[in-house]
Design a protein around this motif. Sequence first.
Motif, PDB file in Angstrom:
ATOM      1  N   GLU A  10      51.301 -42.948  90.660  1.00  0.00           N
ATOM      2  CA  GLU A  10      50.667 -41.818  89.978  1.00  0.00           C
ATOM      3  C   GLU A  10      50.266 -40.732  90.979  1.00  0.00           C
ATOM      4  O   GLU A  10      50.398 -39.531  90.695  1.00  0.00           O
ATOM      5  CB  GLU A  10      49.447 -42.299  89.196  1.00  0.00           C
ATOM      6  N   ALA A  11      49.779 -41.153  92.130  1.00  0.00           N
ATOM      7  CA  ALA A  11      49.407 -40.178  93.164  1.00  0.00           C
ATOM      8  C   ALA A  11      50.640 -39.431  93.670  1.00  0.00           C
ATOM      9  O   ALA A  11      50.578 -38.227  93.942  1.00  0.00           O
ATOM     10  CB  ALA A  11      48.708 -40.885  94.324  1.00  0.00           C
ATOM     11  N   ALA A  12      51.771 -40.145  93.792  1.00  0.00           N
ATOM     12  CA  ALA A  12      53.003 -39.498  94.238  1.00  0.00           C
ATOM     13  C   ALA A  12      53.461 -38.444  93.237  1.00  0.00           C
ATOM     14  O   ALA A  12      53.889 -37.337  93.617  1.00  0.00           O
ATOM     15  CB  ALA A  12      54.094 -40.543  94.450  1.00  0.00           C
ATOM     16  N   GLU A  13      53.385 -38.780  91.954  1.00  0.00           N
ATOM     17  CA  GLU A  13      53.772 -37.819  90.918  1.00  0.00           C
ATOM     18  C   GLU A  13      52.852 -36.599  90.934  1.00  0.00           C
ATOM     19  O   GLU A  13      53.300 -35.455  90.786  1.00  0.00           O
ATOM     20  CB  GLU A  13      53.741 -38.492  89.545  1.00  0.00           C
ATOM     21  N   TRP A  14      51.557 -36.855  91.114  1.00  0.00           N
ATOM     22  CA  TRP A  14      50.603 -35.744  91.167  1.00  0.00           C
ATOM     23  C   TRP A  14      50.902 -34.837  92.362  1.00  0.00           C
ATOM     24  O   TRP A  14      50.911 -33.607  92.238  1.00  0.00           O
ATOM     25  CB  TRP A  14      49.183 -36.299  91.276  1.00  0.00           C
ATOM     26  N   LEU A  15      51.177 -35.450  93.518  1.00  0.00           N
ATOM     27  CA  LEU A  15      51.424 -34.677  94.726  1.00  0.00           C
ATOM     28  C   LEU A  15      52.709 -33.859  94.610  1.00  0.00           C
ATOM     29  O   LEU A  15      52.772 -32.698  95.039  1.00  0.00           O
ATOM     30  CB  LEU A  15      51.495 -35.614  95.937  1.00  0.00           C
ATOM     31  N   ARG A  16      53.754 -34.471  94.023  1.00  0.00           N
ATOM     32  CA  ARG A  16      55.011 -33.752  93.834  1.00  0.00           C
ATOM     33  C   ARG A  16      54.803 -32.535  92.929  1.00  0.00           C
ATOM     34  O   ARG A  16      55.265 -31.428  93.231  1.00  0.00           O
ATOM     35  CB  ARG A  16      56.064 -34.684  93.239  1.00  0.00           C
ATOM     36  N   ALA A  17      54.075 -32.755  91.843  1.00  0.00           N
ATOM     37  CA  ALA A  17      53.827 -31.653  90.913  1.00  0.00           C
ATOM     38  C   ALA A  17      52.980 -30.554  91.559  1.00  0.00           C
ATOM     39  O   ALA A  17      53.222 -29.361  91.336  1.00  0.00           O
ATOM     40  CB  ALA A  17      53.142 -32.190  89.653  1.00  0.00           C
ATOM     41  N   TYR A  18      52.015 -30.970  92.358  1.00  0.00           N
ATOM     42  CA  TYR A  18      51.122 -29.988  92.990  1.00  0.00           C
ATOM     43  C   TYR A  18      51.890 -29.104  93.969  1.00  0.00           C
ATOM     44  O   TYR A  18      51.788 -27.867  93.942  1.00  0.00           O
ATOM     45  CB  TYR A  18      49.989 -30.719  93.708  1.00  0.00           C
ATOM     46  N   LEU A  19      52.706 -29.723  94.830  1.00  0.00           N
ATOM     47  CA  LEU A  19      53.397 -28.958  95.865  1.00  0.00           C
ATOM     48  C   LEU A  19      54.547 -28.125  95.306  1.00  0.00           C
ATOM     49  O   LEU A  19      54.928 -27.117  95.901  1.00  0.00           O
ATOM     50  CB  LEU A  19      53.902 -29.901  96.960  1.00  0.00           C
ATOM     51  N   THR A  20      55.135 -28.558  94.188  1.00  0.00           N
ATOM     52  CA  THR A  20      56.245 -27.794  93.616  1.00  0.00           C
ATOM     53  C   THR A  20      55.769 -26.754  92.598  1.00  0.00           C
ATOM     54  O   THR A  20      56.590 -26.007  92.052  1.00  0.00           O
ATOM     55  CB  THR A  20      57.251 -28.741  92.927  1.00  0.00           C
ATOM     56  N   ASP A  21      54.478 -26.704  92.372  1.00  0.00           N
ATOM     57  CA  ASP A  21      53.924 -25.684  91.477  1.00  0.00           C
ATOM     58  C   ASP A  21      54.175 -24.304  92.091  1.00  0.00           C
ATOM     59  O   ASP A  21      53.847 -24.076  93.258  1.00  0.00           O
ATOM     60  CB  ASP A  21      52.415 -25.917  91.302  1.00  0.00           C
ATOM     61  N   PRO A  22      54.776 -23.361  91.349  1.00  0.00           N
ATOM     62  CA  PRO A  22      55.044 -22.027  91.897  1.00  0.00           C
ATOM     63  C   PRO A  22      53.794 -21.351  92.459  1.00  0.00           C
ATOM     64  O   PRO A  22      53.885 -20.565  93.411  1.00  0.00           O
ATOM     65  CB  PRO A  22      55.594 -21.261  90.688  1.00  0.00           C
ATOM     66  N   ALA A  23      52.640 -21.661  91.903  1.00  0.00           N
ATOM     67  CA  ALA A  23      51.406 -21.045  92.397  1.00  0.00           C
ATOM     68  C   ALA A  23      51.047 -21.548  93.789  1.00  0.00           C
ATOM     69  O   ALA A  23      50.352 -20.872  94.544  1.00  0.00           O
ATOM     70  CB  ALA A  23      50.254 -21.323  91.432  1.00  0.00           C
ATOM     71  N   VAL A  24      51.528 -22.742  94.137  1.00  0.00           N
ATOM     72  CA  VAL A  24      51.245 -23.314  95.457  1.00  0.00           C
ATOM     73  C   VAL A  24      52.309 -22.898  96.460  1.00  0.00           C
ATOM     74  O   VAL A  24      52.031 -22.645  97.634  1.00  0.00           O
ATOM     75  CB  VAL A  24      51.149 -24.855  95.364  1.00  0.00           C
ATOM     76  N   GLY A  25      53.550 -22.844  96.004  1.00  0.00           N
ATOM     77  CA  GLY A  25      54.613 -22.349  96.874  1.00  0.00           C
ATOM     78  C   GLY A  25      55.221 -23.362  97.810  1.00  0.00           C
ATOM     79  O   GLY A  25      55.807 -22.997  98.827  1.00  0.00           O
ATOM     80  N   GLY A  26      55.084 -24.665  97.519  1.00  0.00           N
ATOM     81  CA  GLY A  26      55.789 -25.671  98.313  1.00  0.00           C
ATOM     82  C   GLY A  26      55.008 -26.242  99.465  1.00  0.00           C
ATOM     83  O   GLY A  26      55.401 -27.257 100.034  1.00  0.00           O
ATOM     84  N   GLU A  27      53.898 -25.614  99.839  1.00  0.00           N
ATOM     85  CA  GLU A  27      53.087 -26.146 100.916  1.00  0.00           C
ATOM     86  C   GLU A  27      51.630 -25.742 100.718  1.00  0.00           C
ATOM     87  O   GLU A  27      51.333 -24.741 100.053  1.00  0.00           O
ATOM     88  CB  GLU A  27      53.579 -25.665 102.291  1.00  0.00           C
ATOM     89  N   ALA A  28      50.719 -26.549 101.326  1.00  0.00           N
ATOM     90  CA  ALA A  28      49.295 -26.260 101.181  1.00  0.00           C
ATOM     91  C   ALA A  28      48.537 -26.984 102.281  1.00  0.00           C
ATOM     92  O   ALA A  28      48.983 -28.028 102.778  1.00  0.00           O
ATOM     93  CB  ALA A  28      48.796 -26.705  99.804  1.00  0.00           C
ATOM     94  N   PRO A  29      47.377 -26.468 102.673  1.00  0.00           N
ATOM     95  CA  PRO A  29      46.538 -27.168 103.654  1.00  0.00           C
ATOM     96  C   PRO A  29      46.101 -28.524 103.117  1.00  0.00           C
ATOM     97  O   PRO A  29      45.810 -28.668 101.917  1.00  0.00           O
ATOM     98  CB  PRO A  29      45.341 -26.231 103.834  1.00  0.00           C
ATOM     99  N   ALA A  30      46.074 -29.535 103.984  1.00  0.00           N
ATOM    100  CA  ALA A  30      45.698 -30.886 103.561  1.00  0.00           C
ATOM    101  C   ALA A  30      44.303 -30.911 102.956  1.00  0.00           C
ATOM    102  O   ALA A  30      44.046 -31.640 101.991  1.00  0.00           O
ATOM    103  CB  ALA A  30      45.783 -31.844 104.742  1.00  0.00           C
ATOM    104  N   THR A  31      43.395 -30.098 103.490  1.00  0.00           N
ATOM    105  CA  THR A  31      42.031 -30.088 102.969  1.00  0.00           C
ATOM    106  C   THR A  31      41.995 -29.639 101.515  1.00  0.00           C
ATOM    107  O   THR A  31      41.255 -30.198 100.694  1.00  0.00           O
ATOM    108  CB  THR A  31      41.152 -29.154 103.821  1.00  0.00           C
ATOM    109  N   GLU A  32      42.814 -28.644 101.166  1.00  0.00           N
ATOM    110  CA  GLU A  32      42.856 -28.175  99.780  1.00  0.00           C
ATOM    111  C   GLU A  32      43.477 -29.222  98.867  1.00  0.00           C
ATOM    112  O   GLU A  32      43.058 -29.395  97.718  1.00  0.00           O
ATOM    113  CB  GLU A  32      43.639 -26.867  99.698  1.00  0.00           C
ATOM    114  N   ILE A  33      44.498 -29.917  99.367  1.00  0.00           N
ATOM    115  CA  ILE A  33      45.155 -30.950  98.569  1.00  0.00           C
ATOM    116  C   ILE A  33      44.174 -32.086  98.282  1.00  0.00           C
ATOM    117  O   ILE A  33      44.094 -32.591  97.154  1.00  0.00           O
ATOM    118  CB  ILE A  33      46.409 -31.473  99.293  1.00  0.00           C
TER     119      ILE A  33
END
Length: 352
Positions: free
Chosen positions: A283-306
């Motif tokens: 479930e965490a993997a699915e959440w992380l995939r969705a979060y990073l591929t969200d157009p609003a995020v743009g494919g990458e994000a600081p670990a602290t924000e994640i």
Amino acid sequence: MTPASQIKPRPVRWMWQDRVPAGALTLLPGREGIGKSLALVWLTAQLTRGMLPGIHHGHPRPVIYAASEDSWAHTVVPRLMAAGADLHMVYRADVRTERITNDQRVSGVEPLTLPRDNTELTEEIKGTGVAMLALDPLMSVIGSAIDTHRDRELRTALDPLTQLADDTGAAVVGLSHFNKAASSDPLNLITGSRAFSAVARAVVAVARDPDADDGSCVMSQAKNNLGRLDLPHLRYVVREATVRTDEGETRVGRLVFLGESARGVDDVLGDTASGEDRTERDEAAEWLRAYLTDPAVGGEAPATEIYKAAGRDGIAQRTLQRARSRVGVRTTPPAPGRPSVWSIDPTKGDTQ
């Protein structure tokens, strides 16, 4: 009472950059037969040749190696030779004793025992300029009167050992075994009292990857009180090496690193964990995939924000870290004023 203003601050110094701190205790745990001793031999060889990334790079340094389970003539020295160590800079730790028996002085040699021999060992480390005290395994040098399954008793040996490391600046690296419990957390599997993992400032765990066709193992930073925990996992294999001796050839194992690994020790251990643990990781993997591929995020994000976003959705930081390899996350190390950044690596993980 000593005010903090009278204590001089010091930077952390790394024997092995970002992984094994100098002047502190590090554990190297894992199951039997996967190359833990060979990893310690590899560290020894790199130090004696000045090749290990860290404070001693370019400056060969001596190592004291205490091995109780293997023969020095048949195993330890041939392994050191296969790894390319400078044998003149590797010292076996023996304790010479003298007793009076029937009015006669009797000399003998005993194995290193801690904390009994700490004072003399400290003097040898300082006098020789030793960079690492290698204990193979750590359990074997602890006095037999100490119950290693009782936290308070065990600390009577471990606390002086950490003081020895701090006083000398040498890294103390001890091998330990996993117990037979099923857990995805390497710290919970270390045999003996919880004090082993609590007192150690760093833990570098190893495990065999059953999914690897080449029989390789992975090495991961399971604990790092003095530095980063999100270090790349490493992958290695054990290959046979032939060593020439005066009495003929002998064959030993030699550790060879293959590079970084998408899977870590917790991933390997998690494969045998409970179905509930696996579900949480999936479930965490699915959440992380969705979060990073969200157009609003743009494919990458600081670990602290994640971490913050995952926490709001009830996902623990440790679970998220274990899920990274399934998604194929690439991490960049933090820098002054900039946190670590996570991004999806299309060459790794199951990105669907």
